[in-house]
Design a protein around this motif. Structure first.
Motif, short mmCIF file in Angstrom:
data_model
loop_
_atom_site.label_atom_id
_atom_site.label_comp_id
_atom_site.label_asym_id
_atom_site.label_seq_id
_atom_site.Cartn_x
_atom_site.Cartn_y
_atom_site.Cartn_z
N ALA A 1 6.29 1.49 -9.01
CA ALA A 1 4.87 1.49 -8.66
C ALA A 1 4.09 2.44 -9.57
O ALA A 1 2.97 2.13 -10.01
CB ALA A 1 4.69 1.88 -7.19
N HIS B 1 -0.85 -3.04 -11.46
CA HIS B 1 -1.53 -2.41 -10.33
C HIS B 1 -2.56 -1.39 -10.82
O HIS B 1 -3.63 -1.23 -10.21
CB HIS B 1 -0.53 -1.73 -9.40
CG HIS B 1 -1.13 -1.32 -8.10
ND1 HIS B 1 -1.47 -0.02 -7.81
CD2 HIS B 1 -1.51 -2.05 -7.02
CE1 HIS B 1 -2.00 0.04 -6.61
NE2 HIS B 1 -2.05 -1.18 -6.11
N THR C 1 1.69 -2.99 -4.73
CA THR C 1 1.98 -1.96 -5.74
C THR C 1 3.15 -2.33 -6.64
O THR C 1 3.31 -1.75 -7.71
CB THR C 1 2.31 -0.62 -5.05
OG1 THR C 1 3.37 -0.82 -4.10
CG2 THR C 1 1.08 -0.07 -4.32
N GLU D 1 2.37 -2.59 3.37
CA GLU D 1 1.35 -1.98 2.51
C GLU D 1 -0.04 -2.07 3.14
O GLU D 1 -0.80 -1.09 3.13
CB GLU D 1 1.35 -2.65 1.14
CG GLU D 1 2.54 -2.24 0.27
CD GLU D 1 2.58 -2.97 -1.05
OE1 GLU D 1 2.89 -2.33 -2.08
OE2 GLU D 1 2.31 -4.19 -1.08
#
Length: 291
Positions: free
Chosen positions: A250, A256, A43, A65
């Motif tokens: 993030a 992402h 992320t 993650e």
């Protein structure tokens, strides 16, 4: 679902299924330089914060993650199993559909054990649970969802994870244990997704426009709950990062967001085919960067 489709899936399960207890080398030591998932799927990859992190922090973050994603997978597989069992309640136990549904449940049980064991091996355990509100929403969804909402909810989780894991299982810098668990999940879930897609088509045949719109909204809300819980906010503090700064990085990470759209491409195409991409649903998917 058609008996021929179910029979084909049963044949596939008989020919190509795995036992994670023996397929995964659980005793192999973990290389400290190998990631938990391809860095590109982190992320924080592509942000200034990622550039500031040490190699050790990056490796640790990807392991946390992937364990968070696996923990979310376990949570949703528990929901999935209950929905499939409820759908098959007092159906013809001699049918291929019934047999494959129970075969799928058996697969999901092994997957959940496999993910839990992988998290334990990486030293993370099962700490990354969904939020309390999400747990309660999941409790309601597994109890009340039926027909197309149940099976499309299954697809939301499995289709997104499938694209990610196809990359992870080929990642040369990814832990062999994660590569193997990803390969097992990809192979076996391909059958489950075929089963779910056919069930959705069957249940939507001839339904009213109102029911289709209602189902589309419920499915989009379920997607929001699933996707928003995939990476727990606690993963950042676990590797020594400022949690609020990491969350903001993030949240605004265009890289992402693009990866999420890639992982959702097949799912969105299927929803569009089924008439489940209504304007309210699209707004939710857009906020999740799935479309």
């Amino acid at each position: 679902m058609g008996e021929q489709v179910s029979a084909r899936l049963l044949e596939s399960a008989a020919e190509l299924s795995y036992d994670p207890a023996t397929e995964v080398d659980w005793d192999a030591p973990l290389d400290p330089d190998q990631y938990g998932l391809n860095p590109e799927w982190s992320t924080l990859y592509g942000t200034s914060l990622w550039d500031e992190m040490s190699h050790e922090q990056r490796v640790a973050l990807t392991r946390h993650e992937v364990c968070s994603i696996m923990s979310t997978g376990i949570w949703f597989e528990m929901i999935l199993q209950q929905m499939v069992l409820r759908d098959q309640y007092v159906k013809d136990s001699t049918s291929n559909e019934f047999r494959f549904a129970l075969t799928e449940i058996g697969d999901e049980c092994r997957h959940s054990i496999m993910f839990a064991r992988a998290c334990e091996k990486m030293g993370v355990g099962s700490a990354y649970l969904p939020t309390r509100a999400s747990i309660e929403l999941g409790r309601g969804f597994k109890t009340l969802a039926s027909a197309e909402t149940a099976y499309t909810g299954i697809l939301v989780a499995e289709e997104v994870l499938d694209v990610m894991q196809r990359d992870w299982m080929r990642g040369e810098d990814v832990l062999p244990m994660v590569r193997t668990t990803s390969r097992i999940h990809v192979v076996e879930e391909s059958r489950h997704m075929s089963f779910a897609r056919q069930e959705v088509r069957d249940h939507l045949r001839g339904v009213s426009p109102m029911r289709r719109r209602t189902s589309a909204l419920i499915i989009a809300i379920a997607a929001h709950v699933i996707v928003s819980n995939m990476v727990n906010r606690k993963v950042y503090a676990a590797v020594g990062l400022d949690e609020e700064r990491a969350l903001e990085a993030a949240r605004t990470n265009d890289h992402h967001h693009a990866m999420m759209r890639t992982s959702s491409r097949h799912l969105m195409a299927f929803l569009d085919e089924c008439g489940l991409l209504t304007k309210p649903a699209v707004r939710i998917y857009s906020r999740l960067h799935m479309i």
